[in-house]
Design an enzyme around this catalytic site. Structure first.
Site, short mmCIF file in Angstrom:
data_model
loop_
_atom_site.label_atom_id
_atom_site.label_comp_id
_atom_site.label_asym_id
_atom_site.label_seq_id
_atom_site.Cartn_x
_atom_site.Cartn_y
_atom_site.Cartn_z
N CYS A 29 0.98 -1.31 -0.17
CA CYS A 29 -0.06 -0.08 -0.09
C CYS A 29 0.90 1.18 0.21
O CYS A 29 1.52 1.89 0.89
CB CYS A 29 -0.71 0.21 1.18
N CYS A 32 0.11 4.05 2.64
CA CYS A 32 0.71 3.51 3.99
C CYS A 32 1.95 3.82 4.11
O CYS A 32 2.38 4.48 5.24
CB CYS A 32 0.47 2.04 4.13
#
Length: 109
Positions: A29, A32
């Site tokens: 991600c 993230c």
């Protein structure tokens, strides 16, 4: 930042004396990874009242499912083991603090 697992998540929250911000994230991600340095700064600056921990949703599917994590990053704020606020998606530091402040009295509103 401490990394929690399916086995350690609930006991850790139950024993926490400070507010706990859980970063539900995944290695694949990009947002993230973008929010991680911001969370490290916040963790250092507000260590007296806030603990930030990480949960890898791929390694901890039970916890992610139980806490209804649908997008990443998801940042859940807990007080005494109860969810009090949830944020989905990466945010700049000032925006995160603004969203958390009503629950944490971190900065003036």
């Amino acid at each position: 930042m401490l990394t929690l697992t399916d086995a350690t998540f609930e006991p850790h929250l139950a024993a926490a004396e400070r507010l706990v911000l859980v970063d539900f994230w995944a290695t694949w991600c990009p947002p993230c990874r973008m929010v991680e340095p911001v969370l490290k700064e916040i963790a250092e600056e507000y260590a007296e009242i806030l603990e930030i921990v990480k949960v890898d949703v791929d390694a901890c599917p039970k916890t992610a499912r139980t806490h209804r994590v649908m997008g990443m990053p998801t940042l859940n704020l807990y007080h005494r083991g109860k969810l009090i606020h949830s944020i989905t998606g990466a945010r700049p530091k000032h925006t995160l603090l603004r969203e958390l402040s009503p629950h944490m009295n971190l900065i003036p509103h």
